[in-house]
Design a protein around this motif. Structure first.
Motif, PDB file in Angstrom:
ATOM      1  N   VAL A   1       0.838  -1.206   0.000  1.00 53.51           N
ATOM      2  CA  VAL A   1       0.000   0.000   0.000  1.00 53.51           C
ATOM      3  C   VAL A   1       0.871   1.252   0.000  1.00 53.51           C
ATOM      4  CG1 VAL A   1      -1.589   1.375   1.403  1.00 53.51           C
ATOM      5  CG2 VAL A   1      -2.021  -1.061   1.060  1.00 53.51           C
ATOM      6  N   CYS A   2       1.866   1.288   0.874  1.00 58.66           N
ATOM      7  CA  CYS A   2       2.720   2.481   0.987  1.00 58.66           C
ATOM      8  C   CYS A   2       3.553   2.701  -0.275  1.00 58.66           C
ATOM      9  CB  CYS A   2       3.615   2.367   2.210  1.00 58.66           C
ATOM     10  SG  CYS A   2       2.738   2.407   3.794  1.00 58.66           S
ATOM     11  N   LEU A   3       4.018   1.613  -0.893  1.00 64.42           N
ATOM     12  CA  LEU A   3       4.783   1.748  -2.132  1.00 64.42           C
ATOM     13  C   LEU A   3       3.914   2.233  -3.289  1.00 64.42           C
ATOM     14  CD1 LEU A   3       6.959  -1.503  -1.953  1.00 64.42           C
ATOM     15  CD2 LEU A   3       7.823   0.852  -1.853  1.00 64.42           C
ATOM     16  N   SER A   4       2.637   1.894  -3.250  1.00 66.44           N
ATOM     17  CA  SER A   4       1.742   2.223  -4.357  1.00 66.44           C
ATOM     18  C   SER A   4       1.176   3.630  -4.264  1.00 66.44           C
ATOM     19  CB  SER A   4       0.580   1.219  -4.407  1.00 66.44           C
ATOM     20  OG  SER A   4       1.045  -0.100  -4.539  1.00 66.44           O
ATOM     21  N   LEU A   5       1.216   4.226  -3.086  1.00 65.57           N
ATOM     22  CA  LEU A   5       0.537   5.507  -2.878  1.00 65.57           C
ATOM     23  C   LEU A   5       1.523   6.631  -2.597  1.00 65.57           C
ATOM     24  CD1 LEU A   5      -2.506   4.298  -0.716  1.00 65.57           C
ATOM     25  CD2 LEU A   5      -2.358   4.568  -3.199  1.00 65.57           C
ATOM     26  N   GLY A   6       2.671   6.596  -3.231  1.00 62.88           N
ATOM     27  CA  GLY A   6       3.645   7.669  -3.066  1.00 62.88           C
ATOM     28  C   GLY A   6       3.069   9.015  -3.470  1.00 62.88           C
ATOM     29  N   GLY A   7       3.284  10.015  -2.631  1.00 67.21           N
ATOM     30  CA  GLY A   7       2.739  11.340  -2.894  1.00 67.21           C
ATOM     31  C   GLY A   7       1.460  11.622  -2.139  1.00 67.21           C
ATOM     32  N   TRP A   8       0.801  10.599  -1.665  1.00 75.16           N
ATOM     33  CA  TRP A   8      -0.407  10.803  -0.862  1.00 75.16           C
ATOM     34  C   TRP A   8      -0.016  11.234   0.551  1.00 75.16           C
ATOM     35  CZ3 TRP A   8      -5.263   7.351  -1.614  1.00 75.16           C
ATOM     36  CH2 TRP A   8      -5.507   7.170  -2.975  1.00 75.16           C
TER      37      TRP A   8
ATOM     38  N   LEU B   1      -5.799   2.872   4.458  1.00 75.32           N
ATOM     39  CA  LEU B   1      -5.534   1.825   3.474  1.00 75.32           C
ATOM     40  C   LEU B   1      -4.387   0.928   3.928  1.00 75.32           C
ATOM     41  CD1 LEU B   1      -5.896   3.974   0.230  1.00 75.32           C
ATOM     42  CD2 LEU B   1      -7.578   2.440   1.265  1.00 75.32           C
ATOM     43  N   SER B   2      -3.413   1.510   4.624  1.00 77.36           N
ATOM     44  CA  SER B   2      -2.317   0.728   5.177  1.00 77.36           C
ATOM     45  C   SER B   2      -2.839  -0.252   6.227  1.00 77.36           C
ATOM     46  CB  SER B   2      -1.263   1.653   5.782  1.00 77.36           C
ATOM     47  OG  SER B   2      -0.299   0.946   6.516  1.00 77.36           O
ATOM     48  N   VAL B   3      -3.705   0.238   7.100  1.00 72.18           N
ATOM     49  CA  VAL B   3      -4.320  -0.620   8.115  1.00 72.18           C
ATOM     50  C   VAL B   3      -5.124  -1.727   7.443  1.00 72.18           C
ATOM     51  CG1 VAL B   3      -6.055  -0.695   9.942  1.00 72.18           C
ATOM     52  CG2 VAL B   3      -4.367   1.151   9.899  1.00 72.18           C
ATOM     53  N   MET B   4      -5.872  -1.362   6.416  1.00 72.76           N
ATOM     54  CA  MET B   4      -6.668  -2.362   5.709  1.00 72.76           C
ATOM     55  C   MET B   4      -5.774  -3.402   5.036  1.00 72.76           C
ATOM     56  SD  MET B   4      -9.564  -1.709   2.767  1.00 72.76           S
ATOM     57  CE  MET B   4     -10.318  -0.478   3.836  1.00 72.76           C
ATOM     58  N   GLY B   5      -4.677  -2.952   4.432  1.00 74.17           N
ATOM     59  CA  GLY B   5      -3.762  -3.878   3.777  1.00 74.17           C
ATOM     60  C   GLY B   5      -3.156  -4.861   4.758  1.00 74.17           C
ATOM     61  N   GLY B   6      -2.677  -4.358   5.899  1.00 74.45           N
ATOM     62  CA  GLY B   6      -2.098  -5.237   6.901  1.00 74.45           C
ATOM     63  C   GLY B   6      -3.114  -6.206   7.466  1.00 74.45           C
ATOM     64  N   ALA B   7      -4.349  -5.709   7.739  1.00 78.14           N
ATOM     65  CA  ALA B   7      -5.385  -6.556   8.315  1.00 78.14           C
ATOM     66  C   ALA B   7      -5.842  -7.633   7.334  1.00 78.14           C
ATOM     67  CB  ALA B   7      -6.570  -5.701   8.764  1.00 78.14           C
ATOM     68  N   VAL B   8      -6.022  -7.261   6.072  1.00 78.57           N
ATOM     69  CA  VAL B   8      -6.496  -8.229   5.081  1.00 78.57           C
ATOM     70  C   VAL B   8      -5.448  -9.294   4.813  1.00 78.57           C
ATOM     71  CG1 VAL B   8      -7.132  -8.512   2.654  1.00 78.57           C
ATOM     72  CG2 VAL B   8      -8.136  -6.658   3.996  1.00 78.57           C
ATOM     73  N   PHE B   9      -4.207  -8.890   4.593  1.00 81.46           N
ATOM     74  CA  PHE B   9      -3.155  -9.872   4.309  1.00 81.46           C
ATOM     75  C   PHE B   9      -2.937 -10.803   5.513  1.00 81.46           C
ATOM     76  CE2 PHE B   9      -0.590  -8.943   0.373  1.00 81.46           C
ATOM     77  CZ  PHE B   9      -1.542  -8.129  -0.210  1.00 81.46           C
TER      78      PHE B   9
ATOM     79  N   ALA C   1      -5.605 -10.619  11.422  1.00 78.77           N
ATOM     80  CA  ALA C   1      -5.718  -9.205  11.075  1.00 78.77           C
ATOM     81  C   ALA C   1      -5.053  -8.326  12.129  1.00 78.77           C
ATOM     82  CB  ALA C   1      -7.189  -8.825  10.912  1.00 78.77           C
ATOM     83  N   LEU C   2      -5.255  -8.677  13.396  1.00 71.69           N
ATOM     84  CA  LEU C   2      -4.619  -7.914  14.477  1.00 71.69           C
ATOM     85  C   LEU C   2      -3.102  -8.044  14.416  1.00 71.69           C
ATOM     86  CD1 LEU C   2      -7.133  -8.854  17.297  1.00 71.69           C
ATOM     87  CD2 LEU C   2      -6.683  -6.528  16.488  1.00 71.69           C
ATOM     88  N   ALA C   3      -2.609  -9.263  14.188  1.00 69.56           N
ATOM     89  CA  ALA C   3      -1.157  -9.447  14.080  1.00 69.56           C
ATOM     90  C   ALA C   3      -0.599  -8.683  12.896  1.00 69.56           C
ATOM     91  CB  ALA C   3      -0.827 -10.938  13.954  1.00 69.56           C
ATOM     92  N   GLY C   4      -1.356  -8.629  11.795  1.00 70.21           N
ATOM     93  CA  GLY C   4      -0.896  -7.924  10.604  1.00 70.21           C
ATOM     94  C   GLY C   4      -0.691  -6.436  10.808  1.00 70.21           C
ATOM     95  N   LEU C   5      -1.335  -5.872  11.851  1.00 69.61           N
ATOM     96  CA  LEU C   5      -1.181  -4.439  12.115  1.00 69.61           C
ATOM     97  C   LEU C   5       0.197  -4.091  12.651  1.00 69.61           C
ATOM     98  CD1 LEU C   5      -4.668  -3.572  13.652  1.00 69.61           C
ATOM     99  CD2 LEU C   5      -3.887  -3.335  11.289  1.00 69.61           C
ATOM    100  N   LEU C   6       0.974  -5.098  13.071  1.00 66.35           N
ATOM    101  CA  LEU C   6       2.340  -4.817  13.506  1.00 66.35           C
ATOM    102  C   LEU C   6       3.119  -4.097  12.409  1.00 66.35           C
ATOM    103  CD1 LEU C   6       4.775  -7.046  15.439  1.00 66.35           C
ATOM    104  CD2 LEU C   6       5.464  -6.307  13.175  1.00 66.35           C
ATOM    105  N   GLY C   7       2.839  -4.430  11.150  1.00 65.83           N
ATOM    106  CA  GLY C   7       3.543  -3.798  10.043  1.00 65.83           C
ATOM    107  C   GLY C   7       3.297  -2.307   9.953  1.00 65.83           C
TER     108      GLY C   7
END
Length: 375
Positions: A104-111, A119-127, A264-270
Motif C-alpha cells: 500500500v505504501c509503495l503504491s501511494l507515493g505522494g499521498w 488503506l495501510s491498516v486495511m492492507g495489513g489486516a487483510v493480508f 488481522a490484528l497481528a498484521g497491524l504490527l507492520g
C-alpha cells in the motif's frame, strides 16, 4: 467485588494484579541471581535496565514503541484464545500483514499520511487475516491442528518474503534484500514531532502515531468480544463447542472468522514497524515480536486491560536490555535474552504457581471477618 477471579473464588484483583506482580518479582529475583553468578552487581544491573527503559524520554519512547507492536500480536493471541484456539502463527501473520502494509505504501507515493493510513491498516489486516484464515479453515473443515498449521505457516511466510524481497520487490541495483523507500509524504508522524507541534518538548524516538492505533485496537477487541453477538458466539465456541452447536452456533464458521480476526490484528504490527519507522519492506522486521506476544497475552490474562501493562513490561525488557549491554560489557546479549526468558517462564508457563497459596490465604479471611465484635 469480592469474587470473579475464577472457580477458586479469588478476588479479581488478586488474579489480575497481585498474581502477575508476584510472578514478575520472582522472575527478577531469579534474574538477579543469574547476574550475581557471573560476578556482576545485580542491583546495579537491574537498575540500569530500569533507567534504560524509563529514565529518559528517549528510553520511554523506545519502550512504548516496542509495546505498541507487542500489543498487536498479544491481541491476536487473545482473540484466538477466547475462541478456544492457540494461535502460534502471529510471527508469520505479522510478516505477511507487513507485506500488505508495504505494498500500500509503495503504491501511494505522494499521498498524505492521513489518507494512506486507513488503506495501510486495511492492507495489513487483510493480508494477515487471510494468512491466518487458512489454518483456521484447515482445522474447521479438515481437522488439522491449529498449533501445527500456524507453526508451519510461520516458515512458509518467511520463505515467501525472502523470495519476494530477493526476486520481485528488491530495489533495482541494490544488493540488500529491501524494497525501495516509501515516499516521505506517507510517513506516519513521530510522537516527538506531534508533541513539538503543540509546544511540548520530547526526545526523539521511534514512537509514532501507531500507538493510538494500538489503543484503539484494545478498545475494539474489548467491545467485540464482550459486547457483540459475534463475540458471544466466539466465547461460547471456545468454552464448549458442542454446547455452542446445540445453541445454533456454527463452530466451523466461528473458527475461521476468529482466526481471520486474529491474523488481522497481528498484521497491524507492520503499520508500526514499516509504515511508522522503517519506511521500506525488509526481511525479519517482526524480530520475534509475534512469539513474544504469546507471553504478553498470557500475562495479561488475554484481556486488553491486562495486555497493555504486560506489553509495556516486555517493551521495557527489550529497551532496558539494550541499555544493560552498553553499561555492562561483561553481560552479553544472550544473557539479556535469558532474563527475558525467565520473565516469560514465570509470567507465562508458571503463571499459576502461586495461585494455590493465594487461595489458601484468602480462604482464611471469611473466618476472621466472621468473629464477633467483642471476641
Amino acid at each position: 467485588m469480592s469474587a470473579g477471579g475464577g472457580p477458586d473464588n479469588l478476588p479479581w484483583w488478586a488474579t489480575g494484579l497481585l498474581l502477575p506482580v508476584v510472578n514478575v518479582a520472582l522472575a527478577l529475583l531469579v534474574s538477579a541471581l543469574v547476574i550475581l553468578a557471573i560476578g556482576e552487581d545485580p542491583v546495579g544491573a537491574l537498575g540500569s535496565m530500569l533507567r534504560g527503559a524509563f529514565g529518559t524520554g528517549e528510553g520511554i519512547g523506545y519502550t512504548f514503541y516496542y509495546a505498541t507492536s507487542l500489543t498487536f500480536t498479544a491481541l491476536a493471541v487473545a482473540m484466538a484464545f477466547h475462541g478456544g484456539l492457540f494461535n502460534i502463527g502471529g510471527e508469520g501473520q505479522a510478516y505477511i500483514g507487513g507485506l500488505g502494509v508495504g505494498l500500500v505504501c509503495l503504491s501511494l507515493g505522494g499521498w498524505p499520511w492521513w489518507m494512506v493510513l486507513p488503506l495501510s491498516v486495511m492492507g495489513g489486516a487483510v493480508f494477515g487475516g487471510v494468512w491466518a484464515a487458512i489454518p483456521g479453515w484447515l482445522q474447521a473443515y479438515r481437522g488439522s491442528h491449529i498449533v501445527i498449521t500456524t507453526i508451519m505457516f510461520n516458515f512458509i511466510a518467511s520463505s515467501l518474503m525472502v523470495y519476494l524481497l530477493v526476486n520481485v520487490l528488491i530495489k533495482p541495483g541494490q544488493m540488500s534484500p529491501e524494497s525501495e523507500a516509501f515516499d516521505p509524504s506517507t510517513f506516519l508522524p513521530m510522537m516527538a514531532d506531534m508533541a513539538a507541534s503543540v509546544g511540548i518538548a520530547m526526545e526523539s524516538s521511534p514512537l509514532n502515531f501507531s500507538v493510538f492505533l494500538a489503543l484503539a485496537a484494545c478498545v475494539g477487541v474489548w467491545f467485540f468480544i464482550w459486547h457483540t453477538r459475534w463475540g458471544y458466539a466466539l466465547r461460547a465456541t471456545g468454552a464448549n463447542e458442542n454446547a455452542a452447536l446445540y445453541a445454533g452456533i456454527d463452530p466451523r464458521k466461528v473458527i475461521v472468522v476468529t482466526m481471520a480476526l486474529s491474523g488481522a490484528l497481528a498484521g497491524l504490527l507492520g503499520v508500526n514497524e514499516l509504515h511508522g519507522v522503517q519506511h521500506r519492506l525488509m526481511l525479519n522486521f517482526p524480530a520475534g515480536l509475534g512469539f513474544t506476544g504469546i507471553a504478553v497475552a498470557l500475562m495479561g490474562r488475554n484481556h486488553p486491560a491486562g495486555i497493555i501493562p504486560a506489553a509495556i513490561l516486555f517493551g521495557a525488557l527489550y529497551q532496558g536490555g539494550t541499555e544493560l549491554i552498553f553499561d555492562y560489557p561483561t553481560i552479553s546479549r544472550e544473557l539479556v535474552v535469558v532474563i527475558q526468558g525467565v520473565v516469560i517462564l514465570f509470567a507465562g508457563a508458571l503463571e499459576h504457581m502461586f495461585r494455590p497459596a493465594l487461595v489458601r490465604l484468602f480462604a482464611r479471611r471469611p473466618s476472621v471477618a466472621a468473629k464477633p465484635a467483642g471476641a
